[in-house]
Design an enzyme around this catalytic site. Sequence first.
Site, PDB file in Angstrom:
ATOM      1  N   CYS A 274     100.050 -58.258  56.483  1.00 27.73           N
ATOM      2  CA  CYS A 274      99.571 -58.684  57.799  1.00 27.73           C
ATOM      3  C   CYS A 274      99.279 -60.186  57.796  1.00 27.73           C
ATOM      4  O   CYS A 274      98.815 -60.739  56.803  1.00 27.73           O
ATOM      5  CB  CYS A 274      98.293 -57.945  58.153  1.00 27.73           C
TER       6      CYS A 274
ATOM      7  N   LYS B 109      95.403 -45.695  51.168  1.00 27.90           N
ATOM      8  CA  LYS B 109      96.631 -46.493  51.016  1.00 27.90           C
ATOM      9  C   LYS B 109      96.468 -47.579  49.949  1.00 27.90           C
ATOM     10  O   LYS B 109      97.314 -47.728  49.067  1.00 27.90           O
ATOM     11  CB  LYS B 109      96.996 -47.146  52.357  1.00 27.90           C
ATOM     12  N   ASN B 110      95.385 -48.333  50.033  1.00 28.23           N
ATOM     13  CA  ASN B 110      95.262 -49.481  49.133  1.00 28.23           C
ATOM     14  C   ASN B 110      95.045 -49.055  47.685  1.00 28.23           C
ATOM     15  O   ASN B 110      95.439 -49.766  46.756  1.00 28.23           O
ATOM     16  CB  ASN B 110      94.150 -50.420  49.602  1.00 28.23           C
TER      17      ASN B 110
ATOM     18  N   ARG C 256     102.124 -48.530  58.965  1.00 28.08           N
ATOM     19  CA  ARG C 256     102.060 -49.034  57.581  1.00 28.08           C
ATOM     20  C   ARG C 256     100.883 -48.410  56.847  1.00 28.08           C
ATOM     21  O   ARG C 256     100.896 -48.285  55.627  1.00 28.08           O
ATOM     22  CB  ARG C 256     101.876 -50.560  57.579  1.00 28.08           C
TER      23      ARG C 256
ATOM     24  N   ARG D  43      96.554 -66.530  53.084  1.00 28.75           N
ATOM     25  CA  ARG D  43      96.315 -65.492  52.081  1.00 28.75           C
ATOM     26  C   ARG D  43      96.880 -65.985  50.763  1.00 28.75           C
ATOM     27  O   ARG D  43      97.995 -65.665  50.387  1.00 28.75           O
ATOM     28  CB  ARG D  43      96.943 -64.157  52.501  1.00 28.75           C
TER      29      ARG D  43
ATOM     30  N   ARG E 228     101.916 -56.650  51.212  1.00 28.32           N
ATOM     31  CA  ARG E 228     101.042 -57.536  50.444  1.00 28.32           C
ATOM     32  C   ARG E 228     100.943 -57.057  48.986  1.00 28.32           C
ATOM     33  O   ARG E 228     100.957 -57.844  48.049  1.00 28.32           O
ATOM     34  CB  ARG E 228      99.662 -57.525  51.115  1.00 28.32           C
TER      35      ARG E 228
ATOM     36  N   ASP F 180      88.642 -55.049  57.171  1.00 25.02           N
ATOM     37  CA  ASP F 180      89.652 -54.200  57.807  1.00 25.02           C
ATOM     38  C   ASP F 180      89.088 -53.412  58.990  1.00 25.02           C
ATOM     39  O   ASP F 180      89.838 -52.921  59.826  1.00 25.02           O
ATOM     40  CB  ASP F 180      90.262 -53.221  56.776  1.00 25.02           C
TER      41      ASP F 180
ATOM     42  N   ILE G  22      97.403 -66.867  46.656  1.00 19.59           N
ATOM     43  CA  ILE G  22      97.498 -66.046  45.451  1.00 19.59           C
ATOM     44  C   ILE G  22      97.072 -66.854  44.217  1.00 19.59           C
ATOM     45  O   ILE G  22      97.396 -66.496  43.093  1.00 19.59           O
ATOM     46  CB  ILE G  22      98.916 -65.442  45.251  1.00 19.59           C
ATOM     47  N   ASP G  23      96.335 -67.964  44.486  1.00 20.05           N
ATOM     48  CA  ASP G  23      95.937 -68.824  43.369  1.00 20.05           C
ATOM     49  C   ASP G  23      95.063 -68.091  42.353  1.00 20.05           C
ATOM     50  O   ASP G  23      95.134 -68.371  41.152  1.00 20.05           O
ATOM     51  CB  ASP G  23      95.201 -70.068  43.909  1.00 20.05           C
ATOM     52  N   GLN G  24      94.238 -67.153  42.805  1.00 20.54           N
ATOM     53  CA  GLN G  24      93.369 -66.436  41.852  1.00 20.54           C
ATOM     54  C   GLN G  24      94.185 -65.478  40.973  1.00 20.54           C
ATOM     55  O   GLN G  24      93.862 -65.262  39.815  1.00 20.54           O
ATOM     56  CB  GLN G  24      92.259 -65.672  42.594  1.00 20.54           C
TER      57      GLN G  24
HETATM   58  C1  UD1 Z   1      93.068 -56.436  50.163  1.00 21.88           C
HETATM   59  C2  UD1 Z   1      93.506 -55.291  51.044  1.00 21.88           C
HETATM   60  C3  UD1 Z   1      93.305 -55.651  52.510  1.00 21.88           C
HETATM   61  C4  UD1 Z   1      91.873 -56.120  52.763  1.00 21.88           C
HETATM   62  C5  UD1 Z   1      91.460 -57.185  51.763  1.00 21.88           C
HETATM   63  C6  UD1 Z   1      89.982 -57.548  51.860  1.00 21.88           C
HETATM   64  C7  UD1 Z   1      95.248 -54.270  49.734  1.00 21.88           C
HETATM   65  C8  UD1 Z   1      96.683 -54.041  49.558  1.00 21.88           C
HETATM   66  N1  UD1 Z   1      94.893 -55.025  50.787  1.00 21.88           N
HETATM   67  O1  UD1 Z   1      93.912 -57.536  50.475  1.00 21.88           O
HETATM   68  O2  UD1 Z   1      93.569 -54.499  53.296  1.00 21.88           O
HETATM   69  O3  UD1 Z   1      91.787 -56.654  54.063  1.00 21.88           O
HETATM   70  O4  UD1 Z   1      91.706 -56.746  50.418  1.00 21.88           O
HETATM   71  O5  UD1 Z   1      89.193 -56.418  51.696  1.00 21.88           O
HETATM   72  O6  UD1 Z   1      94.414 -53.773  48.996  1.00 21.88           O
HETATM   73  N2  UD1 Z   1      92.322 -65.266  48.306  1.00 21.88           N
HETATM   74  C9  UD1 Z   1      92.601 -66.510  47.817  1.00 21.88           C
HETATM   75  N3  UD1 Z   1      93.329 -66.591  46.662  1.00 21.88           N
HETATM   76  C10 UD1 Z   1      93.783 -65.494  45.990  1.00 21.88           C
HETATM   77  C11 UD1 Z   1      93.486 -64.209  46.525  1.00 21.88           C
HETATM   78  C12 UD1 Z   1      92.743 -64.130  47.694  1.00 21.88           C
HETATM   79  O7  UD1 Z   1      92.215 -67.525  48.380  1.00 21.88           O
HETATM   80  O8  UD1 Z   1      94.440 -65.626  44.962  1.00 21.88           O
HETATM   81  C13 UD1 Z   1      91.547 -65.160  49.556  1.00 21.88           C
HETATM   82  C14 UD1 Z   1      92.349 -64.570  50.703  1.00 21.88           C
HETATM   83  O9  UD1 Z   1      93.106 -65.528  51.382  1.00 21.88           O
HETATM   84  C15 UD1 Z   1      91.252 -63.969  51.557  1.00 21.88           C
HETATM   85  C16 UD1 Z   1      90.203 -63.526  50.531  1.00 21.88           C
HETATM   86  O10 UD1 Z   1      90.488 -64.257  49.340  1.00 21.88           O
HETATM   87  O11 UD1 Z   1      90.697 -64.954  52.380  1.00 21.88           O
HETATM   88  C17 UD1 Z   1      90.203 -62.063  50.201  1.00 21.88           C
HETATM   89  O12 UD1 Z   1      91.508 -61.666  49.836  1.00 21.88           O
HETATM   90  P1  UD1 Z   1      91.786 -60.417  48.892  1.00 21.88           P
HETATM   91  O13 UD1 Z   1      90.500 -59.689  48.610  1.00 21.88           O
HETATM   92  O14 UD1 Z   1      92.600 -60.879  47.759  1.00 21.88           O
HETATM   93  O15 UD1 Z   1      92.647 -59.508  49.839  1.00 21.88           O
HETATM   94  P2  UD1 Z   1      93.982 -58.770  49.507  1.00 21.88           P
HETATM   95  O16 UD1 Z   1      93.943 -58.276  48.087  1.00 21.88           O
HETATM   96  O17 UD1 Z   1      95.124 -59.601  49.936  1.00 21.88           O
END
Ligand code: UD1
Length: 447
Positions: free
Chosen positions: A119, A22-23, A413, A124, A95, A307, A126-128
């Site tokens: 979820c 899926k991802n 999902r 979560r 997401r 996950d 998105i600053d990065q």
């Molecule tokens: C993706 C997966 C999700 C999985 C996760 C971790 C998809 C669609 N989803 O989610 O199933 O659980 O990877 O393997 O592929 N973070 C920040 N700032 C950012 C981005 C992330 O602080 O800009 C933090 C998040 O809050 C979290 C951590 O980094 O604590 C990891 O997040 P991230 O790897 O980005 O997960 P997703 O891409 O959301």
Amino acid sequence: MSLYLVHGGKPLKGEVEISGAKNAALGIIAASIMTDETVVIHNVPMVSDIKAMLNAIASIGAFVEQSKDDPHTYTINGSRINNMIVETEQIKKIRASYYLIGALLGKYNEAQVPLPGGCDLGTRGIDQHEKGFSALGARVGISNGFISVKADRLYGTHIYFDKVSVGATINVMLAAVLAEGKTVIESAAKEPHVVDIANFLNSMGANIRGAGTDNIRITGVPKLHASEYTIIPDQIEAGTFMMAAAITGGDILVKNIIPKHMDCVTGKLREMNCRVEEYDDSIRVIAGDYIRHTNVQTHPYPGFPTDMQPLITVTLGLADGMSLVTETVFDNRFRYVDEIRNMGAKMSVTGTTININSVPNYTPANVNACDLRAGAALVIAALSAKSPRELEDSPIFDVPMCSIIEQAELVERGYEYFDEKLRALGGYIYRFENREDIAKFNIKQFA
Ligand code: UD1
């Protein structure tokens, strides 16, 4: 609200075919609109998050067609995209909506997409993602629930992520493939789907090196071209069935997978007294006569996947002693712990660690799925559950013998044909649209 009705206690046995990841599919579908030529994608899992992504690209003008011969094959053409604003209701709930930002920004230098849903696992951010887009030369703004990005041109850059992020790594990769010059991503995520999306982009003419390491190097190209590509198998779906074998005392051959992607899960299952046999593209898990307790910490790949955290936690709830499961990726991925306690589990959360005191078995209960992976964990726990009446060898079917897992749509999902696949392994699980339909169901069909 849909529900699963589960009558547990039977070891799951047999073979199961794993669907496409899926991802990976979410990123690949977003990437497929970055060329004006036609792209054919195979092994697309038919789950609701994917349908939301396909609807979203269709809503902005992309051509999307499901193959009549193979429902897992899609033809996509992004040449007629005429709208940079994605605003379908479904896309707000997932997401990975943010991959459309990277894809549209890369191709058209602008995008406006709803802030990501998905979820509820705690904060979560998105600053990065924002940091990456800005470094590539885009102006980034957030208002009225949308994230907007715009650039006069994108240029290669050097990005050091403060936190390993799957989503930010993929998003910057998407935007950078069409930027001018060279981009280097340091501290990149190494998950199999990061590599799969990079491979797909390369098959369209991109120049990405180092995906799967923490240093990804991208040399921008002027445009991308047609491609035909097959998505990798879903690592988390595979891990779910591997845990299902362990928790139900079963024996499952998990087929169509890449065993290397499962190393961490395989290692833990062996520690937990399961026999795990690895083949070229399948893994067989044979439960031992008891589950041995162990400790687990989640980490970005190649660490133990977050996950899989709820799935291993419910399995360790039936181990021979105390276990600790520590979550290091998300700050609040524990909501299901209250639910599994309703099945008799003895667990508590301290900080980011779940303290698991084992119980000999779970008992049927009404629970809420909470989120995608937690829901799957509650399903496999319910499949292992034994009614007190059964344990005392009393007649069955005159007491609550079944678990009900509410909000099955959350599980759908990310899991394709979940109940069908579990039934094929001998599990007693049925899906219903509502409680009234359950009332009409002859529960003795489970016998
Ligand atoms: C993706 C997966 C999700 C999985 C996760 C971790 C998809 C669609 N989803 O989610 O199933 O659980 O990877 O393997 O592929 N973070 C920040 N700032 C950012 C981005 C992330 O602080 O800009 C933090 C998040 O809050 C979290 C951590 O980094 O604590 C990891 O997040 P991230 O790897 O980005 O997960 P997703 O891409 O959301």
